[in-house]
Motif scaffolding. Sequence first.
Motif, short mmCIF file in Angstrom:
data_model
loop_
_atom_site.label_atom_id
_atom_site.label_comp_id
_atom_site.label_asym_id
_atom_site.label_seq_id
_atom_site.Cartn_x
_atom_site.Cartn_y
_atom_site.Cartn_z
N SER A 96 0.83 -1.22 0.00
CA SER A 96 0.00 0.00 0.00
C SER A 96 0.85 1.26 0.00
O SER A 96 0.38 2.33 -0.39
CB SER A 96 -0.92 0.00 1.21
N ARG A 97 2.10 1.14 0.45
CA ARG A 97 3.00 2.29 0.34
C ARG A 97 3.30 2.55 -1.12
O ARG A 97 3.86 1.73 -1.78
CB ARG A 97 4.32 2.02 1.10
N ARG A 98 2.87 3.65 -1.62
CA ARG A 98 3.18 4.01 -3.00
C ARG A 98 3.82 5.39 -2.99
O ARG A 98 3.60 6.18 -2.07
CB ARG A 98 1.91 4.06 -3.87
N SER A 99 4.59 5.70 -4.00
CA SER A 99 5.20 7.02 -4.07
C SER A 99 4.11 8.06 -4.26
O SER A 99 3.29 7.96 -5.18
CB SER A 99 6.20 7.07 -5.22
N CYS A 100 4.11 9.04 -3.38
CA CYS A 100 3.05 10.05 -3.37
C CYS A 100 3.56 11.31 -4.08
O CYS A 100 4.63 11.84 -3.73
CB CYS A 100 2.68 10.36 -1.92
N ARG A 101 2.80 11.80 -5.04
CA ARG A 101 3.23 12.98 -5.80
C ARG A 101 2.19 14.09 -5.77
O ARG A 101 2.22 15.00 -6.60
CB ARG A 101 3.58 12.57 -7.24
N ASN A 102 1.30 14.01 -4.80
CA ASN A 102 0.31 15.09 -4.58
C ASN A 102 0.13 15.22 -3.07
O ASN A 102 -0.25 14.24 -2.40
CB ASN A 102 -1.02 14.75 -5.24
N PHE A 205 10.04 18.05 -6.07
CA PHE A 205 9.59 17.60 -4.75
C PHE A 205 8.06 17.53 -4.66
O PHE A 205 7.51 17.37 -3.57
CB PHE A 205 10.16 18.52 -3.66
N TRP A 206 7.40 17.70 -5.77
CA TRP A 206 5.95 17.46 -5.85
C TRP A 206 5.16 18.26 -4.82
O TRP A 206 4.22 17.76 -4.21
CB TRP A 206 5.66 15.94 -5.68
N GLN A 207 5.61 19.51 -4.57
CA GLN A 207 4.87 20.41 -3.67
C GLN A 207 4.88 19.91 -2.21
O GLN A 207 4.09 20.37 -1.38
CB GLN A 207 3.40 20.51 -4.14
N THR A 245 4.95 9.58 0.95
CA THR A 245 6.40 9.82 0.77
C THR A 245 6.77 9.54 -0.68
O THR A 245 6.04 8.84 -1.39
CB THR A 245 7.22 8.85 1.64
N CYS A 246 7.93 10.03 -1.07
CA CYS A 246 8.50 9.64 -2.37
C CYS A 246 10.02 9.80 -2.31
O CYS A 246 10.51 10.86 -1.91
CB CYS A 246 7.92 10.51 -3.49
N PRO A 247 10.77 8.76 -2.68
CA PRO A 247 12.23 8.92 -2.78
C PRO A 247 12.53 9.76 -4.02
O PRO A 247 11.96 9.52 -5.07
CB PRO A 247 12.76 7.49 -2.97
N ILE A 248 13.44 10.73 -3.87
CA ILE A 248 13.74 11.63 -5.00
C ILE A 248 15.20 11.44 -5.44
O ILE A 248 16.12 12.11 -4.95
CB ILE A 248 13.44 13.10 -4.65
N GLY A 249 15.38 10.54 -6.40
CA GLY A 249 16.73 10.24 -6.90
C GLY A 249 17.38 11.42 -7.59
O GLY A 249 18.61 11.58 -7.55
N PHE A 250 16.57 12.28 -8.22
CA PHE A 250 17.14 13.46 -8.89
C PHE A 250 17.89 14.34 -7.89
O PHE A 250 18.95 14.88 -8.19
CB PHE A 250 16.02 14.28 -9.56
N ALA A 251 17.32 14.47 -6.69
CA ALA A 251 17.96 15.32 -5.68
C ALA A 251 19.24 14.67 -5.18
O ALA A 251 20.25 15.36 -4.95
CB ALA A 251 16.99 15.57 -4.53
N ASP A 291 0.13 -4.45 -9.26
CA ASP A 291 1.07 -5.56 -9.35
C ASP A 291 2.44 -5.06 -9.78
O ASP A 291 2.61 -3.89 -10.16
CB ASP A 291 0.55 -6.60 -10.36
N ARG A 292 3.40 -5.93 -9.70
CA ARG A 292 4.76 -5.62 -10.17
C ARG A 292 5.07 -6.51 -11.37
O ARG A 292 4.34 -7.47 -11.65
CB ARG A 292 5.78 -5.93 -9.06
N LYS A 293 6.21 -6.22 -12.01
CA LYS A 293 6.66 -7.11 -13.08
C LYS A 293 6.91 -8.49 -12.47
O LYS A 293 7.39 -8.58 -11.33
CB LYS A 293 7.97 -6.59 -13.67
#
Length: 302
Positions: A96-102, A205-207, A245-251, A291-293
């Motif tokens: 259920s943990r998904r990257s949150c962008r809002n 950082f998606w606000q 949450t979201c991990p931000i690799g760009f940063a 699902d995942r690959k």
Amino acid sequence: MDKSVHTVIDPDLCIGCGECIRVCPKETISLQGDKAVVTGNESIACGHCVAACPTRAVTVTSLAADGMQLASVPNDNRWLPHGEFDPAQLFRLMRSRRSCRNYLDKPVPLSVLQDLVKIGTSAPSGSNCQQWTFTLVPTRPAVLELGKAVGAFFRKLNQTAANPLLRNLLALCGRGELKTYYLNYYQEVKEKILEFDTIGKDFLFWQAPALIIIATTPGASCPKEDALMAAQNILLGAHSLGLGTCPIGFAVAAMNRDRAIQAKIGMPAAESVHAVLTVGYPDETWQALADRKAVAPRIVGG
Ligand SMILES: Cc1cc2nc3c(=O)[nH]c(=O)nc-3n(C[C@H](O)[C@H](O)[C@H](O)COP(=O)(O)O)c2cc1C
Ligand code: SF4
């Protein structure tokens, strides 16, 4: 790495069962007669001896007493035996943990961010070195400032990558990173920068109203692994606390390549950043799991 011994055994409480010796990875303790005694000259202060002793005879004085208590939710300090947590619920949390962008325009209390750091430090670390550092960026203006510094790095990188002669020449010399960046990210970064400049949308950082930056100090045996394990604990803990949450690799990439960004927010240049996590109350209503690959594990010797 500090390997000094801070183990103390109360001989009046020790019943000589040897459990502390069985779990110690460093042979710090041995049995002399019917009592456990500290005889080794190295310890990684993992506290296994403390946890295994049935009479609470062992103390590791370098460990903070009650340092792991959370401020924002009730604590349950009982050890959970193997197999006693409902695996269905654990896997449900993980999925259920998904990257949150809002995110909602709502600050995350500092005490909650500090709790997330504690949750992070419950992760394993190579040789228990715990050489991680956690930098909290707890307000939207501060997040935006860091975002601008990371953005400046990518503006410069895009300018460089736009030069075909340079990127092809570097690739010919065996340094194909710029060409790879150009192929994978140049156009997307260009568009996102333009949208930030025109409509102010924060695609980095998606606000988010807060960040947690996880770094390590020099000398850790497995710095990246330690930091990323702490990061995963934080992501799961945040979900259970009602946060996205979201991990931000760009940063991470920008901060690793331009240490001046770290200096801007008071992080020592010697620290290496491994994870930048956005944190905030989600403005998303998830309806289902994804699902995942498919993955087929390789089986050796079966
Ligand atoms: C190391 C790492 C770096 C990531 N960097 C970014 C990023 O810069 N921006 C972003 O929006 N998402 C980023 N993500 C999130 C991934 O896109 C996301 O984890 C993936 O799509 C799977 O989706 P989920 O997290 O919702 O399960 C990153 C994830 C990881 C593990
Ligand atoms: S686990 Fe506790 S009681 Fe058992 S030997 Fe070690 S110190 Fe003594």
